[in-house]
Write a protein that holds these residues in place. Sequence first.
Motif, PDB file in Angstrom:
ATOM      1  N   GLU A 150      46.695  73.067  13.382  1.00 35.49           N
ATOM      2  CA  GLU A 150      47.580  73.536  12.314  1.00 35.49           C
ATOM      3  C   GLU A 150      46.793  73.862  11.035  1.00 35.49           C
ATOM      4  N   GLU A 151      45.592  73.316  10.909  1.00 32.41           N
ATOM      5  CA  GLU A 151      44.778  73.534   9.719  1.00 32.41           C
ATOM      6  C   GLU A 151      43.943  74.813   9.785  1.00 32.41           C
ATOM      7  N   VAL A 152      43.966  75.490  10.916  1.00 32.37           N
ATOM      8  CA  VAL A 152      43.228  76.747  11.054  1.00 32.37           C
ATOM      9  C   VAL A 152      43.929  77.806  10.218  1.00 32.37           C
ATOM     10  N   PRO A 153      43.184  78.554   9.383  1.00 29.76           N
ATOM     11  CA  PRO A 153      43.823  79.573   8.545  1.00 29.76           C
ATOM     12  C   PRO A 153      44.566  80.625   9.370  1.00 29.76           C
ATOM     13  N   ALA A 154      45.633  81.143   8.788  1.00 30.13           N
ATOM     14  CA  ALA A 154      46.461  82.137   9.478  1.00 30.13           C
ATOM     15  C   ALA A 154      45.663  83.396   9.791  1.00 30.13           C
ATOM     16  N   ALA A 155      44.703  83.740   8.951  1.00 26.37           N
ATOM     17  CA  ALA A 155      43.897  84.942   9.195  1.00 26.37           C
ATOM     18  C   ALA A 155      43.104  84.813  10.497  1.00 26.37           C
ATOM     19  N   ILE A 156      42.651  83.621  10.779  1.00 26.81           N
ATOM     20  CA  ILE A 156      41.876  83.407  12.004  1.00 26.81           C
ATOM     21  C   ILE A 156      42.790  83.448  13.224  1.00 26.81           C
TER      22      ILE A 156
ATOM     23  N   LEU B   7      43.992  78.576  22.093  1.00 32.71           N
ATOM     24  CA  LEU B   7      43.101  77.818  21.223  1.00 32.71           C
ATOM     25  C   LEU B   7      43.178  76.340  21.599  1.00 32.71           C
ATOM     26  N   ASP B   8      42.043  75.777  22.077  1.00 30.98           N
ATOM     27  CA  ASP B   8      42.008  74.381  22.503  1.00 30.98           C
ATOM     28  C   ASP B   8      41.642  73.442  21.349  1.00 30.98           C
ATOM     29  N   LYS B   9      40.530  73.745  20.681  1.00 22.82           N
ATOM     30  CA  LYS B   9      40.066  72.905  19.570  1.00 22.82           C
ATOM     31  C   LYS B   9      39.499  73.810  18.486  1.00 22.82           C
ATOM     32  N   ALA B  10      39.475  73.286  17.274  1.00 17.40           N
ATOM     33  CA  ALA B  10      38.910  74.027  16.147  1.00 17.40           C
ATOM     34  C   ALA B  10      38.029  73.090  15.332  1.00 17.40           C
ATOM     35  N   TYR B  11      36.946  73.655  14.813  1.00 14.43           N
ATOM     36  CA  TYR B  11      35.993  72.908  14.006  1.00 14.43           C
ATOM     37  C   TYR B  11      35.658  73.728  12.764  1.00 14.43           C
ATOM     38  N   VAL B  12      35.238  73.058  11.702  1.00 14.08           N
ATOM     39  CA  VAL B  12      34.847  73.743  10.474  1.00 14.08           C
ATOM     40  C   VAL B  12      33.570  73.086   9.959  1.00 14.08           C
ATOM     41  N   ASN B  13      32.703  73.905   9.307  1.00 12.99           N
ATOM     42  CA  ASN B  13      31.499  73.342   8.695  1.00 12.99           C
ATOM     43  C   ASN B  13      31.604  73.452   7.180  1.00 12.99           C
ATOM     44  N   ALA B  14      30.545  73.094   6.478  1.00 16.79           N
ATOM     45  CA  ALA B  14      30.551  73.083   5.012  1.00 16.79           C
ATOM     46  C   ALA B  14      30.648  74.485   4.421  1.00 16.79           C
ATOM     47  N   ASN B  15      30.237  75.508   5.167  1.00 18.56           N
ATOM     48  CA  ASN B  15      30.299  76.894   4.687  1.00 18.56           C
ATOM     49  C   ASN B  15      31.640  77.556   4.977  1.00 18.56           C
ATOM     50  N   LYS B  16      32.620  76.784   5.405  1.00 18.17           N
ATOM     51  CA  LYS B  16      33.948  77.290   5.779  1.00 18.17           C
ATOM     52  C   LYS B  16      33.855  78.303   6.924  1.00 18.17           C
ATOM     53  N   GLU B  17      32.944  78.026   7.861  1.00 18.47           N
ATOM     54  CA  GLU B  17      32.864  78.808   9.086  1.00 18.47           C
ATOM     55  C   GLU B  17      33.536  77.993  10.184  1.00 18.47           C
ATOM     56  N   TYR B  18      34.316  78.662  10.985  1.00 18.56           N
ATOM     57  CA  TYR B  18      35.129  77.981  11.986  1.00 18.56           C
ATOM     58  C   TYR B  18      34.577  78.240  13.377  1.00 18.56           C
ATOM     59  N   LYS B  19      34.531  77.183  14.163  1.00 18.06           N
ATOM     60  CA  LYS B  19      34.161  77.274  15.575  1.00 18.06           C
ATOM     61  C   LYS B  19      35.432  77.022  16.371  1.00 18.06           C
ATOM     62  N   LEU B  20      35.767  77.938  17.250  1.00 19.67           N
ATOM     63  CA  LEU B  20      37.004  77.855  18.020  1.00 19.67           C
ATOM     64  C   LEU B  20      36.670  77.698  19.498  1.00 19.67           C
ATOM     65  N   ASP B  21      37.180  76.653  20.122  1.00 18.24           N
ATOM     66  CA  ASP B  21      37.080  76.489  21.572  1.00 18.24           C
ATOM     67  C   ASP B  21      38.336  77.096  22.169  1.00 18.24           C
ATOM     68  N   ILE B  22      38.148  78.126  22.996  1.00 15.33           N
ATOM     69  CA  ILE B  22      39.301  78.817  23.557  1.00 15.33           C
ATOM     70  C   ILE B  22      39.229  78.815  25.076  1.00 15.33           C
ATOM     71  N   THR B  23      40.380  79.053  25.687  1.00 14.38           N
ATOM     72  CA  THR B  23      40.489  79.241  27.124  1.00 14.38           C
ATOM     73  C   THR B  23      41.232  80.543  27.346  1.00 14.38           C
TER      74      THR B  23
END
Length: 98
Positions: A44-50, A63-79
């Motif tokens: 639910e915390e993944v931005p709507a734009a993504i 979308l299975d899982k989502a991750y974020v780093n300090a640079n506000k880059e998102y890693k998305l685990d998808i199936t």
Amino acid sequence: MKKLIVSAAIVLGSFSTFATPVLNAKKVLQTVNMQEEYTEIKLEEVPAAITEALKKAYPDAVLDKAYVNANKEYKLDITQGDKKGNLFADANGKWIQK
């Protein structure tokens, strides 16, 4: 006789060039892997734009899982179907090549 001695000296002298040790310069290659630290977030915390970019680029993906780093880059685990993979995006929904 002189010719024999001179030719023997030349032949023996030429062997000495082959007997010189060859110094192999060993080059050391050092690689450093920089691993970015991603923190898992709720879907639910993944931005709507993504999420919109994901639906547009991969309509069948889940979308299975989502991750974020300090640079506000998102890693998305998808199936998608029977395949699993990772996608990277910035906060604006633009895809990042990693």
